[in-house]
Each structure stands twice: as C-alpha cells, then as structure tokens.
Scaffold this motif. Structure first.
Motif, PDB file in Angstrom:
ATOM      1  N   ILE A  56       4.719   3.625  40.051  1.00 44.72           N
ATOM      2  CA  ILE A  56       5.814   2.753  39.623  1.00 44.72           C
ATOM      3  C   ILE A  56       6.465   2.088  40.846  1.00 44.72           C
ATOM      4  O   ILE A  56       6.774   0.906  40.823  1.00 44.72           O
ATOM      5  CB  ILE A  56       6.852   3.552  38.810  1.00 44.72           C
ATOM      6  CG1 ILE A  56       6.229   4.026  37.511  1.00 44.72           C
ATOM      7  CG2 ILE A  56       8.072   2.704  38.535  1.00 44.72           C
ATOM      8  CD1 ILE A  56       7.122   4.892  36.690  1.00 44.72           C
ATOM      9  N   ILE A  57       6.631   2.831  41.896  1.00 47.23           N
ATOM     10  CA  ILE A  57       7.252   2.291  43.110  1.00 47.23           C
ATOM     11  C   ILE A  57       6.358   1.220  43.714  1.00 47.23           C
ATOM     12  O   ILE A  57       6.835   0.158  44.138  1.00 47.23           O
ATOM     13  CB  ILE A  57       7.555   3.414  44.115  1.00 47.23           C
ATOM     14  CG1 ILE A  57       8.618   4.338  43.524  1.00 47.23           C
ATOM     15  CG2 ILE A  57       8.010   2.841  45.432  1.00 47.23           C
ATOM     16  CD1 ILE A  57       8.935   5.534  44.369  1.00 47.23           C
ATOM     17  N   ASP A  58       5.049   1.448  43.737  1.00 47.28           N
ATOM     18  CA  ASP A  58       4.122   0.444  44.268  1.00 47.28           C
ATOM     19  C   ASP A  58       4.131  -0.816  43.405  1.00 47.28           C
ATOM     20  O   ASP A  58       4.095  -1.942  43.919  1.00 47.28           O
ATOM     21  CB  ASP A  58       2.703   1.011  44.338  1.00 47.28           C
ATOM     22  CG  ASP A  58       2.556   2.078  45.423  1.00 47.28           C
ATOM     23  OD1 ASP A  58       3.385   2.066  46.364  1.00 47.28           O
ATOM     24  OD2 ASP A  58       1.628   2.906  45.317  1.00 47.28           O
ATOM     25  N   ALA A  59       4.178  -0.642  42.098  1.00 45.87           N
ATOM     26  CA  ALA A  59       4.211  -1.791  41.191  1.00 45.87           C
ATOM     27  C   ALA A  59       5.503  -2.586  41.380  1.00 45.87           C
ATOM     28  O   ALA A  59       5.490  -3.819  41.394  1.00 45.87           O
ATOM     29  CB  ALA A  59       4.077  -1.321  39.747  1.00 45.87           C
TER      30      ALA A  59
END
Length: 115
Positions: A3-6
């Motif tokens: 989620i953080i990468d997205a």
C-alpha cells in the motif's frame, strides 16, 4: 508495504502531472503575452504612421483652405482665423464624445485580450 509503495507511486505520478500542467500553463501564458505585445506594437506602429500622415495632410489642407479663404474674403488674417476656429470646433466635438471613444477603444481591446 504494498500500500505504501502504491501510494508513493501514485503521489509521484500526481506530482509529475502537476509539474507538466504548470509548465504547459506557463508556456500558454508566455504565448498569450507575446500575442498581446505583438498586437499592441503593430497597432501602435500603424497608428503612429497613420497619425503622422494624417497630420501632414491636415496641415497642407489647412494652409490651402486658409489661403483660399484669404483670397475669397480678401483679408489674410480672416482666412487663418476661420481655419483655426474650425479646428477648435472639431476639438470640442471630440472632447464631448471622449467617453464614447474610450468605450469603443476598451471594447476593441477587450475583444483582442480576452480572445
């Protein structure tokens, strides 16, 4: 971590698109300013040339009219006085119509500017 990468990727794309929008908008306004300056300078040059030529023609016509009136009235000063008074009458008419002239000029400029 997915989620953080997205979110990081999405925010990076949004920042890039925002910067592209700012660059494009800046180029647009630069072109708009150039267009307005080009219109203004070409109109100013044409107005100066027309004004100079009209002034020269008006001077010659005024001298010719005054000379003709001198011959007609057989009095030198009277012809020049009549021509001068006719210029003052024209100036008074233009002065009384100055608001209409200003509105017409503003309307024409706004058509070009807000195009």
């Amino acid at each position: 971590m997915g989620i953080i990468d997205a979110l990081d990727e999405t925010s990076s794309e949004a920042a890039e698109k925002g910067e592209a929008y700012v660059r494009t908008t800046k180029k647009y306004y630069e072109l708009k300013v150039f267009q307005q300056l080009a219109i203004l300078s070409s109109t100013g040059c044409k107005a100066a040339i027309y004004g100079i030529l009209c002034t020269l023609g008006l001077i010659f016509m005024a001298v010719a009219a005054a000379s003709a009136l001198n011959v007609y009235f057989d009095h030198a000063a009277l012809g020049y006085l009549i021509v001068a008074l006719s210029f003052f009458v024209i100036i008074a008419i233009v002065y009384t119509l100055r608001n209409k002239i200003e509105r017409m000029v503003i309307r024409k400029l706004s058509e070009n500017y807000f195009d």
